[in-house]
Design a protein around this motif. Structure first.
Motif, PDB file in Angstrom:
ATOM      1  N   TYR A  59      17.197  -5.521  53.796  1.00 50.77           N
ATOM      2  CA  TYR A  59      17.506  -5.988  51.882  1.00 50.77           C
ATOM      3  C   TYR A  59      16.381  -5.649  51.131  1.00 50.77           C
ATOM      4  N   ALA A 123      28.516  -5.742  54.892  1.00 54.87           N
ATOM      5  CA  ALA A 123      27.337  -5.599  54.321  1.00 54.87           C
ATOM      6  C   ALA A 123      27.534  -5.994  52.751  1.00 54.87           C
ATOM      7  N   ASP A 124      28.734  -5.468  52.372  1.00 50.36           N
ATOM      8  CA  ASP A 124      29.006  -5.679  50.774  1.00 50.36           C
ATOM      9  C   ASP A 124      29.415  -6.996  50.769  1.00 50.36           C
ATOM     10  N   LEU A 127      26.401  -9.302  50.417  1.00 51.95           N
ATOM     11  CA  LEU A 127      25.860  -8.990  49.094  1.00 51.95           C
ATOM     12  C   LEU A 127      25.874 -10.435  48.168  1.00 51.95           C
ATOM     13  N   SER A 128      27.207 -10.570  47.899  1.00 54.36           N
ATOM     14  CA  SER A 128      27.584 -11.600  46.822  1.00 54.36           C
ATOM     15  C   SER A 128      27.062 -13.141  47.639  1.00 54.36           C
ATOM     16  N   ASN A 131      23.295 -13.564  47.285  1.00 57.25           N
ATOM     17  CA  ASN A 131      23.085 -13.599  46.078  1.00 57.25           C
ATOM     18  C   ASN A 131      22.987 -15.127  45.446  1.00 57.25           C
ATOM     19  N   GLU A 140      17.262 -11.725  42.773  1.00 60.55           N
ATOM     20  CA  GLU A 140      18.591 -10.913  43.042  1.00 60.55           C
ATOM     21  C   GLU A 140      18.654  -9.938  44.219  1.00 60.55           C
ATOM     22  N   LEU A 141      19.515 -10.065  44.735  1.00 62.53           N
ATOM     23  CA  LEU A 141      19.601  -8.996  46.006  1.00 62.53           C
ATOM     24  C   LEU A 141      20.251  -8.027  45.633  1.00 62.53           C
ATOM     25  N   ASN A 143      20.245  -4.773  47.323  1.00 58.19           N
ATOM     26  CA  ASN A 143      21.062  -4.016  48.705  1.00 58.19           C
ATOM     27  C   ASN A 143      20.724  -4.797  49.636  1.00 58.19           C
ATOM     28  N   PHE A 144      21.761  -4.881  50.805  1.00 61.41           N
ATOM     29  CA  PHE A 144      21.943  -5.386  51.892  1.00 61.41           C
ATOM     30  C   PHE A 144      22.397  -4.486  52.937  1.00 61.41           C
ATOM     31  N   TYR A 145      21.640  -4.261  53.903  1.00 60.61           N
ATOM     32  CA  TYR A 145      21.903  -3.341  54.930  1.00 60.61           C
ATOM     33  C   TYR A 145      22.139  -3.898  56.301  1.00 60.61           C
TER      34      TYR A 145
END
Length: 171
Positions: A59, A123-124, A127-128, A131, A140-141, A143-145
């Motif tokens: 991330y 992954a999307d 992210l929320s 965060n 703040e995050l 990107n998250f992979y």
């Protein structure tokens, strides 16, 4: 001379006008790694058997509110470097990741091995969720992979799934 003399007796040699300067790096920190330490146990919705799933990825995080970050994260610590930040959030991240991953694998209604290849959607969603954890600390995050979601090849669950697939093909 008088200032040195008075400061030695009154404050142990430390100036009464002492201050510290802290620098907060607000650039993106790339490739902060995460991974499940132990496999997650999930019931495969198609076969009805327990499957052990492992996941790993990376991330990108950034400090968005320096004051909040300083007050919550740094506090009495002299330095809050990248390793400290990763260590601080590791447990919270893994807890949320494993819960969300298990829910995602079950909710898809398909074989776990098939769903493991659909990493972008999960992954999307993550992210929320993640965060919310970082926002409390002024971070703040970005990107998250998810690099991989897999069932270990030597796992007995994997052998059972292979047997069930062969039986289905023979019919």
């Amino acid at each position: 001379f008088l200032t040195k003399f008075v400061s030695r007796f009154l404050s142990g040699g430390v100036s009464a006008y002492n201050c510290k300067v802290y620098y907060i790096n607000k650039s993106h920190h790339l490739e902060l790694k995460w991974g499940t330490g132990t496999p997650i146990r999930v019931i495969d919705p198609m076969w009805g058997i327990e499957v052990h799933v492992q996941a790993r990825g990376a991330y990108t995080a950034v400090v968005k509110d320096g004051k909040k970050f300083f007050l919550k994260m740094v506090g009495a610590n002299i330095a809050a470097d990248e390793k400290e930040v990763v260590k601080n959030f590791r447990t919270a991240f893994i807890q949320h990741i494993t819960d969300q991953l298990a829910d995602y694998l079950i909710s898809q209604g398909n074989e776990v091995l098939v769903v493991c290849n659909k990493k972008k959607g999960l992954a999307d969603d993550m992210l929320s969720i993640l965060n919310g954890i970082l926002d409390e600390y002024g971070m703040e995050l970005v990107n998250f992979y998810i690099e991989s979601i897999e069932v270990p090849e030597d796992d007995e669950c994997m052998n059972r799934i292979r047997e069930l697939r062969i039986q289905r093909q023979e019919k």
